[in-house]
Design a protein around this motif. Structure first.
Motif, PDB file in Angstrom:
ATOM      1  N   GLN A   1      40.554  33.631  16.138  1.00 27.07           N
ATOM      2  CA  GLN A   1      39.543  33.798  17.167  1.00 27.07           C
ATOM      3  C   GLN A   1      40.218  34.007  18.519  1.00 27.07           C
ATOM      4  N   VAL A   2      39.967  35.161  19.118  1.00 25.18           N
ATOM      5  CA  VAL A   2      40.562  35.460  20.412  1.00 25.18           C
ATOM      6  C   VAL A   2      39.844  34.667  21.485  1.00 25.18           C
ATOM      7  N   GLN A   3      40.610  34.116  22.388  1.00 28.32           N
ATOM      8  CA  GLN A   3      40.033  33.396  23.511  1.00 28.32           C
ATOM      9  C   GLN A   3      40.565  33.947  24.821  1.00 28.32           C
ATOM     10  N   LEU A   4      39.689  33.928  25.800  1.00 25.65           N
ATOM     11  CA  LEU A   4      40.057  34.268  27.170  1.00 25.65           C
ATOM     12  C   LEU A   4      39.785  33.044  28.024  1.00 25.65           C
ATOM     13  N   VAL A   5      40.779  32.600  28.764  1.00 28.71           N
ATOM     14  CA  VAL A   5      40.640  31.394  29.576  1.00 28.71           C
ATOM     15  C   VAL A   5      40.965  31.730  31.023  1.00 28.71           C
ATOM     16  N   GLU A   6      39.956  31.593  31.873  1.00 26.30           N
ATOM     17  CA  GLU A   6      40.136  31.863  33.295  1.00 26.30           C
ATOM     18  C   GLU A   6      40.630  30.621  34.024  1.00 26.30           C
ATOM     19  N   SER A   7      41.340  30.851  35.095  1.00 28.74           N
ATOM     20  CA  SER A   7      41.772  29.769  35.979  1.00 28.74           C
ATOM     21  C   SER A   7      41.947  30.335  37.378  1.00 28.74           C
ATOM     22  N   GLY A   8      42.066  29.412  38.345  1.00 23.93           N
ATOM     23  CA  GLY A   8      42.327  29.830  39.710  1.00 23.93           C
ATOM     24  C   GLY A   8      41.127  29.801  40.631  1.00 23.93           C
ATOM     25  N   GLY A   9      39.952  29.496  40.078  1.00 26.37           N
ATOM     26  CA  GLY A   9      38.780  29.398  40.940  1.00 26.37           C
ATOM     27  C   GLY A   9      38.827  28.143  41.787  1.00 26.37           C
ATOM     28  N   GLY A  10      37.874  28.035  42.705  1.00 25.22           N
ATOM     29  CA  GLY A  10      37.819  26.853  43.555  1.00 25.22           C
ATOM     30  C   GLY A  10      37.032  27.118  44.815  1.00 25.22           C
ATOM     31  N   LEU A  11      37.222  26.230  45.765  1.00 30.69           N
ATOM     32  CA  LEU A  11      36.536  26.304  47.053  1.00 30.69           C
ATOM     33  C   LEU A  11      37.509  26.818  48.107  1.00 30.69           C
ATOM     34  N   VAL A  12      37.071  27.817  48.859  1.00 28.11           N
ATOM     35  CA  VAL A  12      37.914  28.397  49.889  1.00 28.11           C
ATOM     36  C   VAL A  12      37.050  28.762  51.083  1.00 28.11           C
ATOM     37  N   GLN A  13      37.623  28.745  52.256  1.00 31.69           N
ATOM     38  CA  GLN A  13      36.890  29.140  53.458  1.00 31.69           C
ATOM     39  C   GLN A  13      36.820  30.657  53.553  1.00 31.69           C
ATOM     40  N   ALA A  14      35.808  31.128  54.224  1.00 32.33           N
ATOM     41  CA  ALA A  14      35.674  32.564  54.458  1.00 32.33           C
ATOM     42  C   ALA A  14      36.945  33.102  55.116  1.00 32.33           C
ATOM     43  N   GLY A  15      37.379  34.257  54.639  1.00 34.20           N
ATOM     44  CA  GLY A  15      38.611  34.849  55.129  1.00 34.20           C
ATOM     45  C   GLY A  15      39.835  34.477  54.317  1.00 34.20           C
ATOM     46  N   GLY A  16      39.676  33.505  53.452  1.00 40.53           N
ATOM     47  CA  GLY A  16      40.793  33.048  52.633  1.00 40.53           C
ATOM     48  C   GLY A  16      41.006  33.896  51.397  1.00 40.53           C
ATOM     49  N   SER A  17      41.937  33.459  50.563  1.00 38.31           N
ATOM     50  CA  SER A  17      42.313  34.206  49.355  1.00 38.31           C
ATOM     51  C   SER A  17      42.354  33.285  48.151  1.00 38.31           C
ATOM     52  N   LEU A  18      42.097  33.883  47.016  1.00 40.09           N
ATOM     53  CA  LEU A  18      42.282  33.221  45.733  1.00 40.09           C
ATOM     54  C   LEU A  18      42.825  34.237  44.751  1.00 40.09           C
ATOM     55  N   ARG A  19      43.546  33.740  43.775  1.00 46.44           N
ATOM     56  CA  ARG A  19      44.026  34.596  42.695  1.00 46.44           C
ATOM     57  C   ARG A  19      43.531  34.026  41.371  1.00 46.44           C
ATOM     58  N   LEU A  20      42.675  34.767  40.708  1.00 49.14           N
ATOM     59  CA  LEU A  20      42.192  34.355  39.405  1.00 49.14           C
ATOM     60  C   LEU A  20      43.129  34.881  38.327  1.00 49.14           C
ATOM     61  N   SER A  21      43.328  34.049  37.322  1.00 49.35           N
ATOM     62  CA  SER A  21      44.136  34.445  36.172  1.00 49.35           C
ATOM     63  C   SER A  21      43.295  34.328  34.913  1.00 49.35           C
ATOM     64  N   CYS A  22      43.595  35.185  33.966  1.00 50.57           N
ATOM     65  CA  CYS A  22      42.925  35.155  32.669  1.00 50.57           C
ATOM     66  C   CYS A  22      44.005  35.218  31.598  1.00 50.57           C
ATOM     67  N   ALA A  23      44.081  34.159  30.811  1.00 49.37           N
ATOM     68  CA  ALA A  23      45.059  34.094  29.729  1.00 49.37           C
ATOM     69  C   ALA A  23      44.365  34.436  28.420  1.00 49.37           C
ATOM     70  N   ALA A  24      44.939  35.394  27.715  1.00 48.13           N
ATOM     71  CA  ALA A  24      44.367  35.838  26.443  1.00 48.13           C
ATOM     72  C   ALA A  24      45.206  35.319  25.284  1.00 48.13           C
ATOM     73  N   SER A  25      44.546  34.735  24.324  1.00 52.87           N
ATOM     74  CA  SER A  25      45.250  34.321  23.109  1.00 52.87           C
ATOM     75  C   SER A  25      45.286  35.495  22.139  1.00 52.87           C
ATOM     76  N   GLY A  26      46.033  35.338  21.096  1.00 46.58           N
ATOM     77  CA  GLY A  26      46.089  36.399  20.102  1.00 46.58           C
ATOM     78  C   GLY A  26      47.175  37.410  20.394  1.00 46.58           C
ATOM     79  N   ARG A  27      47.218  38.398  19.535  1.00 51.96           N
ATOM     80  CA  ARG A  27      48.268  39.398  19.618  1.00 51.96           C
ATOM     81  C   ARG A  27      47.754  40.704  20.190  1.00 51.96           C
ATOM     82  N   ASP A  28      48.704  41.583  20.495  1.00 47.33           N
ATOM     83  CA  ASP A  28      48.385  42.960  20.870  1.00 47.33           C
ATOM     84  C   ASP A  28      47.464  43.054  22.076  1.00 47.33           C
TER      85      ASP A  28
END
Length: 123
Positions: A1-28
């Motif tokens: 079973q392929v899974q996608l797991v997001e991370s990197g969200g949160g609370l930030v002030q206007a004008g700020g930055s965030l970087r979201l990541s998505c880790a995929a399990s499985g091959r190919d």
């Protein structure tokens, strides 16, 4: 079973930055296009950005163009969404997705979704 797991969200002030990541399990992972969507209560999920298998094609929605970028690292099975100059209207749950068709991602119909990560931008 392929899974996608997001991370990197949160609370930030206007004008700020965030970087979201998505880790995929499985091959190919390099055989799949990927995309980021977002959704707020009472609204339909909308496409934010998409990227083809080898990063040769990318799409950025007009409402985030110039502020967000999408990238991927196939060796690490990761997809990223760099979000700069965040605005309160960017507040949403962000979802990672993938499909073997870039067109399907672009049409909002990818076969696999992550569970989502909350992004909250305060004014």
């Amino acid at each position: 079973q392929v899974q996608l797991v997001e991370s990197g969200g949160g609370l930030v002030q206007a004008g700020g930055s965030l970087r979201l990541s998505c880790a995929a399990s499985g091959r190919d992972f390099s055989n799949y296009a990927a995309g980021w969507f977002r959704q707020t209560p009472g609204k339909e999920r909308e496409l934010v950005a998409a990227i083809s298998r080898g990063s040769e094609n990318t799409y950025i929605a007009d409402f985030v163009k110039g502020r967000f970028t999408i990238s991927r690292d196939n060796a690490m099975n990761q997809v990223y969404l760099q979000m700069n100059s965040l605005k309160p209207e960017d507040t949403a749950v962000y979802y990672c997705s993938r499909d073997n068709s870039y067109v399907a991602v672009g049409a909002g119909k990818p076969s696999t979704w992550g569970q989502g990560t909350q992004v909250t931008v305060s004014s």
